[in-house]
Scaffold this motif. Structure first.
Motif, PDB file in Angstrom:
ATOM      1  N   GLY A   7       0.857  -1.128   0.122  1.00  0.00           N
ATOM      2  CA  GLY A   7       0.041   0.076  -0.104  1.00  0.00           C
ATOM      3  C   GLY A   7       0.761   1.417  -0.018  1.00  0.00           C
ATOM      4  O   GLY A   7       0.578   2.085  -0.657  1.00  0.00           O
ATOM      5  N   TRP A   8       1.847   1.192   0.883  1.00  0.00           N
ATOM      6  CA  TRP A   8       2.791   2.408   0.931  1.00  0.00           C
ATOM      7  C   TRP A   8       3.709   2.443  -0.311  1.00  0.00           C
ATOM      8  O   TRP A   8       3.993   3.613  -0.976  1.00  0.00           O
ATOM      9  CB  TRP A   8       3.572   2.458   2.052  1.00  0.00           C
ATOM     10  CG  TRP A   8       3.033   2.997   3.367  1.00  0.00           C
ATOM     11  CD1 TRP A   8       2.404   2.479   4.365  1.00  0.00           C
ATOM     12  CD2 TRP A   8       2.758   4.612   3.475  1.00  0.00           C
ATOM     13  NE1 TRP A   8       1.746   3.328   5.055  1.00  0.00           N
ATOM     14  CE2 TRP A   8       2.130   4.679   4.719  1.00  0.00           C
ATOM     15  CE3 TRP A   8       3.066   5.677   2.734  1.00  0.00           C
ATOM     16  CZ2 TRP A   8       1.642   5.631   4.894  1.00  0.00           C
ATOM     17  CZ3 TRP A   8       2.372   6.813   3.055  1.00  0.00           C
ATOM     18  CH2 TRP A   8       2.086   6.943   4.311  1.00  0.00           C
ATOM     19  N   GLN A   9       3.866   1.365  -1.193  1.00  0.00           N
ATOM     20  CA  GLN A   9       4.627   1.429  -2.476  1.00  0.00           C
ATOM     21  C   GLN A   9       3.739   2.221  -3.336  1.00  0.00           C
ATOM     22  O   GLN A   9       4.188   3.031  -4.155  1.00  0.00           O
ATOM     23  CB  GLN A   9       4.665  -0.109  -2.796  1.00  0.00           C
ATOM     24  CG  GLN A   9       5.678   0.019  -4.005  1.00  0.00           C
ATOM     25  CD  GLN A   9       7.093  -0.158  -4.055  1.00  0.00           C
ATOM     26  OE1 GLN A   9       7.580   0.080  -2.828  1.00  0.00           O
ATOM     27  NE2 GLN A   9       7.892   0.491  -5.065  1.00  0.00           N
ATOM     28  N   LEU A  73       7.382   8.317 -18.233  1.00  0.00           N
ATOM     29  CA  LEU A  73       6.996   6.904 -18.546  1.00  0.00           C
ATOM     30  C   LEU A  73       7.778   5.670 -18.190  1.00  0.00           C
ATOM     31  O   LEU A  73       7.516   4.599 -18.133  1.00  0.00           O
ATOM     32  CB  LEU A  73       6.744   6.744 -19.994  1.00  0.00           C
ATOM     33  CG  LEU A  73       5.733   7.646 -20.824  1.00  0.00           C
ATOM     34  CD1 LEU A  73       5.890   7.422 -22.315  1.00  0.00           C
ATOM     35  CD2 LEU A  73       4.268   7.109 -20.162  1.00  0.00           C
ATOM     36  N   ALA A  74       9.061   6.038 -17.625  1.00  0.00           N
ATOM     37  CA  ALA A  74      10.097   5.191 -17.105  1.00  0.00           C
ATOM     38  C   ALA A  74       9.422   4.272 -16.121  1.00  0.00           C
ATOM     39  O   ALA A  74       8.558   4.659 -15.336  1.00  0.00           O
ATOM     40  CB  ALA A  74      11.403   5.815 -16.568  1.00  0.00           C
ATOM     41  N   PRO A  75       9.672   2.901 -16.137  1.00  0.00           N
ATOM     42  CA  PRO A  75       9.214   2.059 -15.004  1.00  0.00           C
ATOM     43  C   PRO A  75       9.877   2.320 -13.843  1.00  0.00           C
ATOM     44  O   PRO A  75      10.829   2.457 -13.702  1.00  0.00           O
ATOM     45  CB  PRO A  75       9.743   0.700 -15.845  1.00  0.00           C
ATOM     46  CG  PRO A  75      10.815   1.082 -16.682  1.00  0.00           C
ATOM     47  CD  PRO A  75      10.527   2.423 -17.315  1.00  0.00           C
ATOM     48  N   ARG A  76       8.864   2.370 -12.757  1.00  0.00           N
ATOM     49  CA  ARG A  76       9.340   2.542 -11.496  1.00  0.00           C
ATOM     50  C   ARG A  76       9.888   1.154 -10.780  1.00  0.00           C
ATOM     51  O   ARG A  76       9.602   0.180 -11.197  1.00  0.00           O
ATOM     52  CB  ARG A  76       8.281   3.130 -10.472  1.00  0.00           C
ATOM     53  CG  ARG A  76       7.734   4.334 -11.097  1.00  0.00           C
ATOM     54  CD  ARG A  76       6.538   4.844 -10.158  1.00  0.00           C
ATOM     55  NE  ARG A  76       5.486   3.825 -10.364  1.00  0.00           N
ATOM     56  CZ  ARG A  76       4.448   3.846 -11.368  1.00  0.00           C
ATOM     57  NH1 ARG A  76       4.457   4.740 -12.328  1.00  0.00           N
ATOM     58  NH2 ARG A  76       3.656   2.905 -11.393  1.00  0.00           N
ATOM     59  N   SER A  81       8.130  -7.481 -12.038  1.00  0.00           N
ATOM     60  CA  SER A  81       8.910  -6.651 -12.994  1.00  0.00           C
ATOM     61  C   SER A  81       7.583  -5.994 -13.994  1.00  0.00           C
ATOM     62  O   SER A  81       6.661  -6.785 -14.146  1.00  0.00           O
ATOM     63  CB  SER A  81       9.702  -7.641 -13.888  1.00  0.00           C
ATOM     64  OG  SER A  81      10.731  -8.094 -13.312  1.00  0.00           O
ATOM     65  N   PRO A  82       7.857  -4.865 -14.491  1.00  0.00           N
ATOM     66  CA  PRO A  82       6.776  -4.269 -15.193  1.00  0.00           C
ATOM     67  C   PRO A  82       6.840  -5.003 -16.596  1.00  0.00           C
ATOM     68  O   PRO A  82       7.683  -5.764 -16.934  1.00  0.00           O
ATOM     69  CB  PRO A  82       7.216  -2.741 -15.420  1.00  0.00           C
ATOM     70  CG  PRO A  82       8.836  -2.840 -15.266  1.00  0.00           C
ATOM     71  CD  PRO A  82       8.941  -4.040 -14.193  1.00  0.00           C
ATOM     72  N   VAL A 127       1.380  -3.678  -9.997  1.00  0.00           N
ATOM     73  CA  VAL A 127       0.598  -4.966  -9.695  1.00  0.00           C
ATOM     74  C   VAL A 127      -0.776  -5.127  -9.802  1.00  0.00           C
ATOM     75  O   VAL A 127      -1.491  -5.906 -10.336  1.00  0.00           O
ATOM     76  CB  VAL A 127       1.300  -5.529  -8.356  1.00  0.00           C
ATOM     77  CG1 VAL A 127       0.467  -6.697  -7.999  1.00  0.00           C
ATOM     78  CG2 VAL A 127       2.600  -5.774  -8.309  1.00  0.00           C
ATOM     79  N   THR A 128      -1.511  -3.682  -9.198  1.00  0.00           N
ATOM     80  CA  THR A 128      -3.001  -3.856  -9.531  1.00  0.00           C
ATOM     81  C   THR A 128      -3.094  -2.515 -10.275  1.00  0.00           C
ATOM     82  O   THR A 128      -3.045  -1.398  -9.777  1.00  0.00           O
ATOM     83  CB  THR A 128      -3.416  -3.454  -7.920  1.00  0.00           C
ATOM     84  OG1 THR A 128      -3.039  -4.631  -7.097  1.00  0.00           O
ATOM     85  CG2 THR A 128      -4.989  -3.462  -8.065  1.00  0.00           C
TER      86      THR A 128
END
Length: 253
Positions: A7-9, A73-76, A81-82, A127-128
């Protein structure tokens, strides 16, 4: 994952991307001094942004608006993994932004196209992906009207599963987005901006008298269906245009 919980992520990600509300920003700013894990994760985000800025500085000059939005747009850093599509799309954008800019079909408002791709790719890198998860069109419709502030149609799209909905900002105005997963795993977002908003007007202007498709600067397909009275609906995906147009056609006129 460095954050103390999933949740904090998510809160840190929204905070870093500028998508958090004022109350959420205050919660993050109060939480960081008390949580070493979340503070380390925030530091990683800052390091990633600096790295991307340094890489862009080494490339050929590109329009400032494009360069800034591509960096966004860079993956965080995630605990999962994205999608490869996101990673590849961003890598190509960073390496060949000038080529993408010159080869991108003209006609669509640049800021709108950037916002559409950014919201679509960022949602499906999570993830969600959804703020509200449900495959029930009536439940999603009720959530959007309550949380976004205006009614929308939530179509059943053949060959696709409704995942739920998110709030987003298009041209700075709160807008609704519906998220779907097609057979084969490909993602699709339907954007339904507030009728009469600047985003709806720009999309309708691009479409003209009928549905029209293009590619965004990072390579996703964008299709627009005008609805009259400063209305428009948009679909973003790597799927073929006929699939996107078929999904848009299921929205009530």
């Amino acid at each position: 994952m460095e954050a103390c919980s999933p949740g904090w992520q998510e809160r840190l990600s929204a905070w870093f991307d500028g998508e958090a509300s004022a109350s959420e920003r205050r919660e993050v700013e109060q939480h960081l001094p008390r949580c070493a894990g979340c503070a380390r994760e925030a530091s990683r985000y800052a390091s990633l942004r600096r790295t991307l800025q340094a890489e862009r500085a080494m490339e050929a000059p590109v329009p400032l608006a494009l360069a800034g939005r591509v960096a966004g747009l860079a993956p965080r850093p995630r605990w999962a993994s994205p999608p490869r599509r996101l990673v590849a799309g961003v890598a190509v954008a960073l390496a060949s932004a000038g080529l993408l800019w010159t080869s991108w079909p003209g006609g669509m408002n640049e800021a709108l196209a950037m916002d559409l791709e950014r919201h679509h790719l960022k949602a499906f890198s999570r993830v969600t992906p959804c703020e509200f998860e449900s495959s029930d069109p009536a439940a999603v419709k009720a959530w959007v009207e309550r949380e976004v502030g205006y009614p929308v149609d939530v179509p059943v799209v053949p060959g696709a599963t409704l995942l739920g909905a998110r709030r987003c900002r298009l041209h700075g105005k709160l807008s609704a987005s519906l998220l779907y997963r097609h057979e084969g795993g490909k993602a699709m977002t339907l954007f339904l901006p507030l009728p009469g908003s600047q985003a709806a007007k720009e999309a309708a202007r691009f479409a003209g008298d009928g549905p029209r498709c293009t590619r965004g600067p990072v390579g996703e397909r964008i299709c627009v269906a005008p609805g009259g009275d400063a209305r428009a609906s948009l679909a973003v995906s790597e799927l073929e245009p006929d699939v996107l147009l078929a999904a848009l056609a299921r929205l009530a006129p």
